[in-house]
Write an enzyme that holds these catalytic residues in place. Structure first.
Site, PDB file in Angstrom:
ATOM      1  N   HIS A   1       0.828  -1.200   0.000  1.00  0.00           N
ATOM      2  CA  HIS A   1       0.000   0.000   0.000  1.00  0.00           C
ATOM      3  C   HIS A   1       0.867   1.257   0.000  1.00  0.00           C
ATOM      4  CE1 HIS A   1      -2.214   3.146   2.362  1.00  0.00           C
ATOM      5  NE2 HIS A   1      -3.143   2.863   1.463  1.00  0.00           N
TER       6      HIS A   1
ATOM      7  N   GLU B   1       2.226   1.836  -3.431  1.00  0.00           N
ATOM      8  CA  GLU B   1       1.191   2.401  -4.303  1.00  0.00           C
ATOM      9  C   GLU B   1       1.141   3.921  -4.163  1.00  0.00           C
ATOM     10  OE1 GLU B   1      -3.060   3.762  -3.584  1.00  0.00           O
ATOM     11  OE2 GLU B   1      -2.923   1.650  -3.010  1.00  0.00           O
ATOM     12  N   HIS B   2       1.183   4.413  -2.930  1.00  0.00           N
ATOM     13  CA  HIS B   2       1.150   5.861  -2.694  1.00  0.00           C
ATOM     14  C   HIS B   2       2.364   6.551  -3.309  1.00  0.00           C
ATOM     15  CE1 HIS B   2      -1.984   6.811   0.569  1.00  0.00           C
ATOM     16  NE2 HIS B   2      -2.275   5.614   0.101  1.00  0.00           N
TER      17      HIS B   2
ATOM     18  N   GLU C   1      -3.989   8.006   8.248  1.00  0.00           N
ATOM     19  CA  GLU C   1      -5.017   7.222   7.561  1.00  0.00           C
ATOM     20  C   GLU C   1      -5.342   5.956   8.360  1.00  0.00           C
ATOM     21  OE1 GLU C   1      -5.281   4.591   3.451  1.00  0.00           O
ATOM     22  OE2 GLU C   1      -4.091   6.442   3.424  1.00  0.00           O
TER      23      GLU C   1
END
Length: 433
Positions: free
Chosen positions: A67, A70-71, A142
């Site tokens: 993840h 991906e960012h 987040e």
């Protein structure tokens, strides 16, 4: 270029595997003004233990790397890919699942330019210490936000019951502690191992001409040099197929007004490979639809008796290496809810045997939903299975439903629904709420 024809829907899918290993699927849609593209790598949060490219030993990376990666791929040394997409009239996004990471765009203009942007920013990584440390703070916030989301905790609470010793029990984004350990080397190790074109597929659909679009993609790829193709060595997470690791019941008290209850089923049976796996998935989807859709006898009884309300939901998820089902609802009587749902599941064969009228109506309903979703470019591209079901598309699903029999559905259900595979998870209001 191979052409796969779907005469029932007057559709043609153009596909080709490029020399560098990238699998390309192009589906032209007449009458559309928009183009949608999605580039996916067979790599997700579960892939945290593997042999990095050009190394010989298995290594374990912190939870949340997929993840995090991906960012960070959107950010380059002198620009941000989001800004480039915006300049050429496209909306862009990305998402990471347990087994895949996807990057996408949607545009009504400059399809070639936006395809180039998609391929270029994903295939040209740039990571540095300063930006990574900044991102840790952003993703940390987040993660904390999701920790305060009761529905999110409810979802992962059930996964933690079904897979307590498995990476599935860990948030895709990782934890604040795990992402603090991520290094530049971790990102590059994961990128060079899993982002090779041989591990990726590109699906483009909409207002495009297939041969022209394929030429655009080949021209883009011809400008780049990639490592030689090699097998990826990943350690598939251990999955106890006996069910002995399952937590049968767990409850959590939180600041909520109403109880939430879920019944989960861990898949202990073997899922067939290739398109047979799609057939298996569609049979279990059908089984749950027959038992729990809002027109089913069981749903109407529970609803009329006040056991469930409009929050009631059910789902079946099948990905690389795992499958499970969950049936859940807000309810004033969580014990009654769980008791009744388990009884329905355990007696599915008796409840549905000989119910051919109900079954045929359900087939029509599910076929109609599939056909309706064909109006959406996003649905068509996002439902492409990649390698999981041997390249099956949304158009293959209708044929699977049409050929399905009630007896096949019930047989699949007997294999899937096992008493030792069932778990209950509840969130109850704190005393005094």
């Amino acid at each position: 270029m191979e052409i796969v024809q779907y005469p029932q829907f007057d559709e043609k899918l153009y596909r080709e595997k490029l020399d560098n290993g990238l699998e390309v699927n192009i589906l032209p849609r007449s009458g559309y003004h928009k183009t949608y593209g999605i580039l996916t790598t067979d790599y997700g949060s579960l892939d945290n233990k593997f042999v990095p490219l050009n190394k010989s030993k298995m290594e374990c990376v912190p939870d949340g790397v997929a993840h995090f990666l991906e960012h960070k791929l959107f950010e380059k040394k002198d620009h941000d890919a989001f800004d480039l997409f915006g300049h050429y009239g496209a909306d862009a996004n990305a998402f990471t699942s347990f087994t895949n990471t996807s990057y996408l765009f949607s545009t009504a203009s400059y399809p070639q330019k936006n395809l180039d942007i998609l391929l270029d920013f994903v295939q040209e990584p740039y990571f540095n210490e300063k930006s990574i440390e900044k991102e840790k703070g952003i993703i940390g916030q987040e993660i904390k936000m999701y920790e305060d989301d009761i529905d999110w905790r409810f979802y992962f609470g059930m996964l933690q019951n079904l897979y307590p010793e498995h990476p599935l029990s860990i948030d895709i984004a990782g934890t604040v502690e795990s992402i603090a350990k991520i290094t530049v080397q971790n990102l590059y190790d994961c990128y060079w191992t899993f982002y090779h074109p041989q591990n990726m597929n590109l699906f483009v659909t909409g207002a495009i001409e297939p041969k022209e679009t394929m030429n655009w993609i080949k021209e883009n790829q011809a400008k780049k040099q990639f490592m030689p193709i090699s097998d990826i060595k990943r350690a598939n997470p251990e999955n106890d197929e006996s069910g002995q690791d399952i937590i049968p019941y767990r409850m959590l008290e939180l600041d909520t007004q109403r109880p939430k209850a879920a019944v989960g089923i861990k898949g202990l049976d073997q899922v067939p490979a290739g398109r047979e796996g799609l057939i298996y998935k569609m049979r279990i989807d059908m089984l749950l639809w027959l038992l729990f859709s809002d027109t089913s006898v069981s749903y109407l009884r529970l609803y009329n008796e006040g056991v469930i309300d409009d929050s009631f939901d059910f789902m079946f998820q099948l990905e690389r290496g795992f499958h499970y089902a969950s049936i859940n609802s807000d309810t004033d009587d969580p014990q009654r809810f769980c008791h009744d749902i388990i009884a329905i599941l355990e007696n599915a064969d008796q409840l549905l045997k000989g119910q051919y009228t109900q079954f045929n109506l359900a087939k029509k309903e599910l076929i109609g939903r599939q056909i309706h979703s064909m109006n959406s470019l996003e649905s068509i591209a996002n439902q492409y299975s990649g390698r999981l079901f041997n390249g099956a598309t949304i158009f293959d699903r209708v044929a699977v439903i049409q050929e399905m029999t009630l007896e096949e559905v019930l047989t699949a259900g007997k294999e899937f629904i096992r008493s030792e595979a069932v778990s209950v998870y509840q969130i109850l209001p704190k005393e005094g709420n």
